[in-house]
Design an enzyme around this catalytic site. Structure first.
Site, PDB file in Angstrom:
ATOM      1  N   ASP A  45       0.550   4.883   1.821  1.00 51.02           N
ATOM      2  CA  ASP A  45      -0.208   5.396   2.960  1.00 51.02           C
ATOM      3  C   ASP A  45      -1.226   6.461   2.560  1.00 51.02           C
ATOM      4  O   ASP A  45      -0.910   7.403   1.820  1.00 51.02           O
ATOM      5  CB  ASP A  45       0.734   5.983   4.014  1.00 51.02           C
TER       6      ASP A  45
ATOM      7  N   ARG B  35       4.739   6.513  14.032  1.00 49.81           N
ATOM      8  CA  ARG B  35       4.835   7.119  12.704  1.00 49.81           C
ATOM      9  C   ARG B  35       4.388   8.574  12.733  1.00 49.81           C
ATOM     10  O   ARG B  35       3.340   8.900  13.295  1.00 49.81           O
ATOM     11  CB  ARG B  35       3.972   6.344  11.700  1.00 49.81           C
TER      12      ARG B  35
ATOM     13  N   HIS C  98       0.822  -1.194   0.000  1.00 52.16           N
ATOM     14  CA  HIS C  98       0.000   0.000   0.000  1.00 52.16           C
ATOM     15  C   HIS C  98       0.867   1.258   0.000  1.00 52.16           C
ATOM     16  O   HIS C  98       2.036   1.231   0.375  1.00 52.16           O
ATOM     17  CB  HIS C  98      -0.940   0.027   1.206  1.00 52.16           C
TER      18      HIS C  98
ATOM     19  N   HIS D 216       4.709   0.024   0.443  1.00 52.66           N
ATOM     20  CA  HIS D 216       5.387  -0.780   1.451  1.00 52.66           C
ATOM     21  C   HIS D 216       4.462  -1.851   2.024  1.00 52.66           C
ATOM     22  O   HIS D 216       3.244  -1.811   1.827  1.00 52.66           O
ATOM     23  CB  HIS D 216       5.978   0.090   2.566  1.00 52.66           C
TER      24      HIS D 216
END
Length: 277
Positions: free
Chosen positions: A99, A268, A97, A253
């Protein structure tokens, strides 16, 4: 120590040494890191000891920060998203995907810090969507060059996993209302380098606009399989204190989900990007 940049593969990834991310980056160092990010698309920094505040401030050098509509964030630093297997089922990260591609202005990139790791497993893989695009046959480039596709938050956040109680259901429904499906080009142009990248992903892309569902599924399946070929990708074995910074505009990723029942905690910070074109 002098700053060093060591590429990992020809297509993507580099390890940056000789830098302490707990210290504010001066203009020259930031420019060097930014240039390396544009070239290598994902950068890795070993042995860093940074607080949530320092992580936020590092990410903010690249642009304004995003707050995720579903995942929990730090109580003290709202811009830090908590990816903790004790808090959430993170199966939606165990697929390729880009993000928050369900946003009108998907992220420029992210700064990810490893906080708690399993003894074995929990690697993350990144792939270069620009290398994948460059390797496409010319007729296929021509075919997809003018197409758009729909990206939908609901694809990766189904109610059976993110609506277990009334509060979770309301948060999920509010996230859907605030983030309706959006349309992005199938081939995206990087706003700085000008490189073209495949911009559909298994996590959030539901269909190619204007095509019958069977044709859309076939073309998306071909692109999904192509973009993750090993020659376009890098696999990172995390160590405590590792930091990764990646360019979300031209990468995808995959966080491997191979360590249950052990715990994995990642923090994150995500930088808001621009509208894909």
């Amino acid at each position: 120590m002098p700053l060093t940049i060591a590429p990992i593969t020809p297509a993507i990834g580099a390890v940056v040494g000789g830098i302490d991310l707990a210290q504010p980056l001066d203009a020259v160092t930031y420019a060097t890191v930014e240039a390396a990010l544009l070239e290598h698309q994902v950068l890795f920094f070993r042995g860093q000891q940074i607080t949530q505040t320092q992580q936020r401030d590092l990410a903010a050098l690249f642009g304004p920060l995003h707050i995720h509509p579903i995942y929990p964030h730090s109580d003290s630093v709202a811009e830090i998203m908590i990816l903790d297997t004790d808090l959430n089922d993170l199966a939606d990260n165990a697929l390729w995907h880009s993000d928050v591609s369900f946003s009108e202005t998907p992220p420029l990139g992210s700064v990810l810090v490893a906080r708690v790791l399993p003894e074995v497993g929990g690697d993350t893989l990144w792939t270069s969507a620009t290398a994948a695009y460059a390797a496409l046959p010319e007729p296929l480039k021509q075919l997809i060059g003018g197409l758009t596709a729909t990206h939908d938050l609901a694809k990766s956040f189904p109610p059976e996993r993110f609506g277990a109680d009334a509060q979770s259901r309301e948060r999920l429904e509010q996230a859907k209302r605030n983030n309706p499906p959006v349309t992005h080009p199938v081939v995206r142009t990087h706003p700085v380098t000008g490189l073209k990248a495949i911009y559909v992903n298994e996590g959030f892309t539901t269909h190619i606009d204007g095509l019958p569902q069977d044709a859309s599924d076939s073309l998306l399946g071909l692109l999904f399989r192509h973009v993750i070929r090993p020659e376009f990708s890098v696999r990172w074995r995390w160590q405590p204190g590792d930091v990764a910074i990646w360019d979300n505009r031209v990468t995808q990723h995959y966080a491997t989900d191979d360590y249950r029942p052990h715990r994995r905690v990642m923090h994150r910070a995500t930088m808001i990007g621009d509208r894909p074109f």
